[in-house]
Write a protein that holds these residues in place. Structure first.
Motif, short mmCIF file in Angstrom:
data_model
loop_
_atom_site.label_atom_id
_atom_site.label_comp_id
_atom_site.label_asym_id
_atom_site.label_seq_id
_atom_site.Cartn_x
_atom_site.Cartn_y
_atom_site.Cartn_z
N ARG A 1 -6.43 -10.93 5.90
CA ARG A 1 -7.61 -10.49 6.65
C ARG A 1 -7.50 -9.04 7.16
O ARG A 1 -8.31 -8.19 6.82
N HIS A 2 -6.47 -8.77 7.98
CA HIS A 2 -6.46 -7.45 8.61
C HIS A 2 -5.86 -6.37 7.71
O HIS A 2 -5.59 -5.27 8.15
N ASP B 1 0.97 11.41 7.27
CA ASP B 1 0.66 10.39 6.28
C ASP B 1 -0.15 11.10 5.19
O ASP B 1 -1.35 11.28 5.34
N ARG C 1 5.27 3.43 11.08
CA ARG C 1 5.23 2.65 12.32
C ARG C 1 6.63 2.27 12.81
O ARG C 1 6.84 2.10 14.00
N PRO D 1 -2.99 11.75 9.76
CA PRO D 1 -3.40 11.28 8.44
C PRO D 1 -4.20 12.40 7.76
O PRO D 1 -5.04 13.03 8.39
N PHE E 1 -9.05 -3.80 4.74
CA PHE E 1 -9.59 -2.45 4.79
C PHE E 1 -8.67 -1.44 4.12
O PHE E 1 -9.05 -0.32 3.86
N LYS E 2 -7.47 -1.88 3.84
CA LYS E 2 -6.53 -0.96 3.21
C LYS E 2 -6.73 -0.88 1.70
O LYS E 2 -6.06 -0.10 1.03
#
Lengths: 495, 495
Positions: free
Chosen positions: B428-429, B363, B317, B332, B432-433
């Protein structure tokens, strides 16, 4: 449509700092939920005037979210591979699969608007483009896509100021070219044409969101929130598609139950000697046509449909035998791959469209949607019902781009099919052509016949006609196929 | 190599009539068996001199077999999309999937031979092309492909006669152009260059089959039988690949167990303020480079590999933030699609190669073959062992075509990974990782480290170097990535 985007909307830097982290985290969450859900793609169009922050906003969204799951596409001059296909080909290539976000910088709106601004097209041509766009977007939406169309607007005064500011900054000066000023001179025209295009494409399924582009904080938060809310809402409550019946009135059955396929005289036949001569003559005519100077600019799309054992393969081989193998590809259509399943059903047909100067010969085709998928219940009624119009649109685009589109329905009687199945079981190198599935499909003979009759009624058009081929006699069928192909191609090359 | 193809081989029409029906049925059977087997593709190259019946033979094979399962490709002038990628791109696009026959009319041999005949290249360049072709075909063969290379030959006398005959027949006259006679004048040179090319590419895994082309019946039956027998043999006894160990000597472990990743000083870090300044400076430098006039001709291929949570996404990024979203795509790499699984493992990377003037930021990448596939046992030892060389070949082609290829290994300590996993579970965000799979992979830390060290040792080349990035400190890592990218790109643009 642009009035409220000329009010000088702005967001203070302080307010921006306060809301940005939460918005960002929420967007990432929503993106993840989208990916987990995997049932629909998000298509984001970024359009509007120069200097209104389109690029900056796309960059920012990529920075806020996970760029690995965003497919950003920009559309510059078409490549030669793109020019050899209908205009929409490049956009089909750029569609994101389900679960992902596609960000389209420039889009199917660019050419119609610019062409009209520069008066390369007439008002009616713009109207036709608008109609086609609406139908295309409707197809995407019906297929489940979430479509967000952002228009970045600047008032004339603000655009001028903005272009000057960009040109004055040594860091950004390179971005402004003479072309930008040429465009600016046409601001009023551009305003009027865009306004019309937006107004007439702001549909229930894909409304425009006009964003004032002068304040970076305002536009970023506006776009971010709109995207966030749309994604959240859709993931939380997907449209109930799966069990949906079509809203369209039911297909009308002729009250006397007579349908078009019943009217064919299947007893027509050709003796062997006549066949041989006609075959040689037609194949020669076809071969000659491929050497016509105009052929290099044409694509031939020949579709074969028919019940199992109707003779599709044999008819196809009588065509290809006349052609140089460099000039054709026979495309057998089986179940879609997983990449194709993540896209609208026409996607794979768009993807594999032949180039100019080539034959694409389809052994079964996109009509599977309204034949096998309908009869076997693989597609919902609402989905195959809308397919007729979608297919007509697809073929119209092919034809308008210069393709010769011709479709063959090979009709045999049920008794003849039975005879051929039995024969295949006996012939060594034809055994692989007969499977238990063929026998199963045969049980649904009537349902397939009804589906075929509906298909022919709804998709036989002047630009892409169905040719009904009486096929109980293979000789008759093959010659009819060749003759009509030669005729259609000759008409287009010489016309 | 051509002597026995100048003997005037022929087959009588009577003999042909006798054998043709059986051969045809057998070929159909074999084609069906191939399709049922589905484990390997058949790649048929059709090359040779003008007038020797290449086209006729391809047409005939398409007529004998089921053209729906044959992918015939001809290679004319490259399109602009092809020119924006390495030369082999167009051939990768034409490879048939497993279970199908690909017939390639013209091939990777055409340009090297013709260029040498016309002295556009030097002898050493031909030698290099030959070497590359051998490696490419070896890769295909190792991957299971059955490769049949037919060379259609005519003696000088017979070619002259043949060209004259074609030119005299009103039906075929159009086929012969001035170019054909120009070529004929160079017959001896063409003979010598082809002879060398054939001799040096007639390998155990992909031998040439030279066919005398003057008699249509002879050449048809010769090619048909060769194809038939090769398919039959392969379907009956596929090479025992699955349980195969590599023949290569085992990778040598340093006896002191010290490997390159252990030598990195992971304590290196950058304070926040320095980071901010350096980030702004490097991003600006990168953005400026993309506006360099030469950039439009370059492709940047940036690969990111590293343990989970090593900071790949964050580093990526920081690159994309400097770029216009139109200029890059983050790719990805996850499990291959079913279309990709029916092809050699590099196929999908070839397919999605970025155009000129674009960044492709990966990635994870094709290195999955020697990392996750090796460690998890998804690929056989023989397959991942050969991947090092295959990858080097791939990257060499990219680099030679002008791409800047740069590969980052982001190294963190096992303790740092643990800290980041725990942190992700809390944020929180970022939740998902982190998945159970990440924890499972962590248990194989040492195996991954060994695989990474082997990979770096075997694939770090001058044209596509690995940059080892100490990544315990994210600031340090991101700046190192940006700096080295800017440096590499600047060197190529200004060099």
């Amino acid at each position: 449509m642009f009035e409220s985007a000329e009010l000088g909307h702005a967001l203070s830097k302080g307010e921006y700092k306060r809301v940005e982290p939460g918005l960002r985290a929420d967007l990432l969450d929503a993106q993840y939920a989208l990916s987990q859900d995997g049932r629909f793609p998000v298509i984001v169009l970024i359009s509007g005037v120069r200097g209104a922050g389109k690029g900056e906003t796309v960059n920012l969204l990529n920075a806020w979210m996970d760029p690995r799951h965003i497919f950003t596409s920009a559309f510059d001059k078409p490549t030669d591979e793109e020019r050899e296909r209908p205009e929409m080909w490049r956009y089909w290539r750029a569609l994101p699969p389900k679960g992902k976000i596609g960000m389209l910088f420039g889009s199917w709106y660019t050419a119609p608007i610019i062409d009209r601004v520069f008066k390369r097209t007439k008002p009616l041509e713009l109207a036709r483009s608008i109609d086609e766009i609406n139908r295309f977007e409707k197809m995407l939406a019906d297929d489940g896509a979430l479509i967000l169309k952002f228009w970045f607007h600047l008032s004339k005064k603000r655009q001028k100021k903005r272009l000057k500011a960009i040109a004055a900054d040594p860091d950004t000066r390179w971005k402004i070219t003479k072309r930008d000023w040429d465009f600016f001179k046409l601001y009023d025209r551009f305003y009027a044409v865009s306004e019309e295009a937006l107004r007439e494409t702001s549909t229930a399924w894909a409304p425009w969101i006009v964003v004032e582009g002068s304040d970076p904080e305002y536009r970023a938060v506006t776009v971010g929130r709109a995207l966030l809310e749309a994604m959240r809402k859709r993931v939380a409550a997907p449209p109930e598609r799966r069990a949906k019946k079509s809203d369209a009135p039911p297909l009308v059955r002729p009250v006397d139950k007579l349908h078009i396929l019943d009217t064919l005289d299947l007893s027509q036949s050709l003796p062997r000697e006549k066949y041989r001569k006609a075959l040689a003559r037609q194949q020669r005519a076809l071969a000659l046509l491929t050497r016509h100077p105009k052929f290099a600019k044409r694509t031939v799309v020949a579709v074969f449909e028919g019940m199992d054992a109707a003779g599709k393969g044999g008819a196809i081989r009588r065509i290809t035998a006349a052609l140089d193998a460099r000039l054709y590809r026979v495309i057998p259509i089986a179940a879609p791959s997983d990449e194709a399943r993540a896209q609208p059903y026409l996607w794979r047909f768009w993807r594999d469209l032949p180039r100019a100067g080539r034959f694409g010969v389809y052994d079964r085709s996109w009509y599977g949607r309204v034949l096998v998928e309908r009869v076997e219940g693989f597609a919902e009624e609402a989905d195959w019902m809308r397919a007729y119009a979608e297919i007509n649109d697809f073929e119209e685009q092919l034809a308008r781009h210069g393709a010769v589109v011709i479709k063959y329905w090979l009709q045999i009687s049920k008794a003849e099919q039975h005879r051929r199945f039995k024969q295949r079981e006996k012939t060594r190198h034809k055994q692989f052509k007969i499977t238990p599935e063929d026998w199963r499909n045969r049980e649904k003979w009537n349902a397939y016949q009804v589906a075929a009759a509906d298909m022919i009624e709804r998709t036989s058009t002047a630009q892409a006609p169905w040719v009904l081929v009486e096929s109980n006699d293979k000789y008759w069928a093959r010659i009819k196929v060749l003759e009509t192909l030669v005729e259609a191609l000759a008409a287009r090359l010489k016309g």
